[in-house]
Design a protein around this motif. Structure first.
Motif, short mmCIF file in Angstrom:
data_model
loop_
_atom_site.label_atom_id
_atom_site.label_comp_id
_atom_site.label_asym_id
_atom_site.label_seq_id
_atom_site.Cartn_x
_atom_site.Cartn_y
_atom_site.Cartn_z
N ASN A 9 5.07 0.36 -3.82
CA ASN A 9 6.50 0.13 -3.63
C ASN A 9 6.76 -1.18 -2.87
OD1 ASN A 9 9.24 0.98 -3.83
ND2 ASN A 9 9.17 1.67 -1.72
N MET A 10 5.75 -2.02 -2.78
CA MET A 10 5.88 -3.26 -2.01
C MET A 10 6.25 -4.40 -2.94
SD MET A 10 2.62 -2.80 0.50
CE MET A 10 3.02 -4.19 1.51
N GLN A 11 7.12 -5.26 -2.45
CA GLN A 11 7.57 -6.39 -3.25
C GLN A 11 6.50 -7.48 -3.34
OE1 GLN A 11 11.21 -7.63 -1.43
NE2 GLN A 11 12.34 -5.86 -2.18
N ALA A 12 5.75 -7.68 -2.29
CA ALA A 12 4.72 -8.73 -2.25
C ALA A 12 3.50 -8.21 -1.50
CB ALA A 12 5.27 -9.98 -1.58
N PRO A 13 2.75 -7.30 -2.11
CA PRO A 13 1.62 -6.68 -1.40
C PRO A 13 0.54 -7.67 -0.99
CG PRO A 13 1.61 -6.06 -3.71
CD PRO A 13 2.89 -6.78 -3.46
N ASP A 14 0.27 -8.67 -1.81
CA ASP A 14 -0.77 -9.65 -1.46
C ASP A 14 -0.36 -10.47 -0.25
OD1 ASP A 14 -2.38 -8.79 -3.54
OD2 ASP A 14 -1.65 -10.32 -4.93
N GLU A 15 0.90 -10.85 -0.19
CA GLU A 15 1.40 -11.62 0.96
C GLU A 15 1.32 -10.77 2.23
OE1 GLU A 15 5.54 -13.59 2.58
OE2 GLU A 15 5.26 -13.40 0.42
N PHE A 16 1.72 -9.51 2.13
CA PHE A 16 1.65 -8.62 3.29
C PHE A 16 0.21 -8.45 3.75
CE2 PHE A 16 1.07 -4.40 5.15
CZ PHE A 16 1.87 -4.54 6.27
N ASN A 21 -3.98 -9.26 7.66
CA ASN A 21 -5.34 -9.73 7.92
C ASN A 21 -5.33 -10.85 8.96
OD1 ASN A 21 -8.17 -9.69 7.39
ND2 ASN A 21 -7.91 -11.56 6.22
N SER A 22 -4.40 -11.77 8.84
CA SER A 22 -4.29 -12.88 9.80
C SER A 22 -3.98 -12.37 11.20
CB SER A 22 -3.19 -13.85 9.37
OG SER A 22 -3.55 -14.51 8.19
#
Length: 66
Positions: A9-16, A21-22
């Protein structure tokens, strides 16, 4: 009754994931636990629905290994 959303349900899972991680890269174990607790409380407050939070706790607890 509100239901916990378990499907993607995430709009930008890779960005999150990259942001998450950062955030943890420079932290020691104690700092990581502190961030975990703060993040859980912030997101729980945002959700606010006790039934949904109870469902999340139940599902999360089912995956704990002895």
């Amino acid at each position: 009754m509100a239901e916990l959303i378990t499907a993607s349900n995430m709009q930008a899972p890779d960005e999150f994931y990259q942001q998450l991680n950062s955030l943890y890269q420079a932290l020691d174990d104690d700092q990581s636990r502190d961030v975990n607790a703060r993040l859980i409380l912030l997101l729980s407050n945002h959700i606010g629905d006790q039934q949904v939070l109870s469902q999340a706790l139940k599902i999360a607890g089912e995956h704990v290994k002895d």
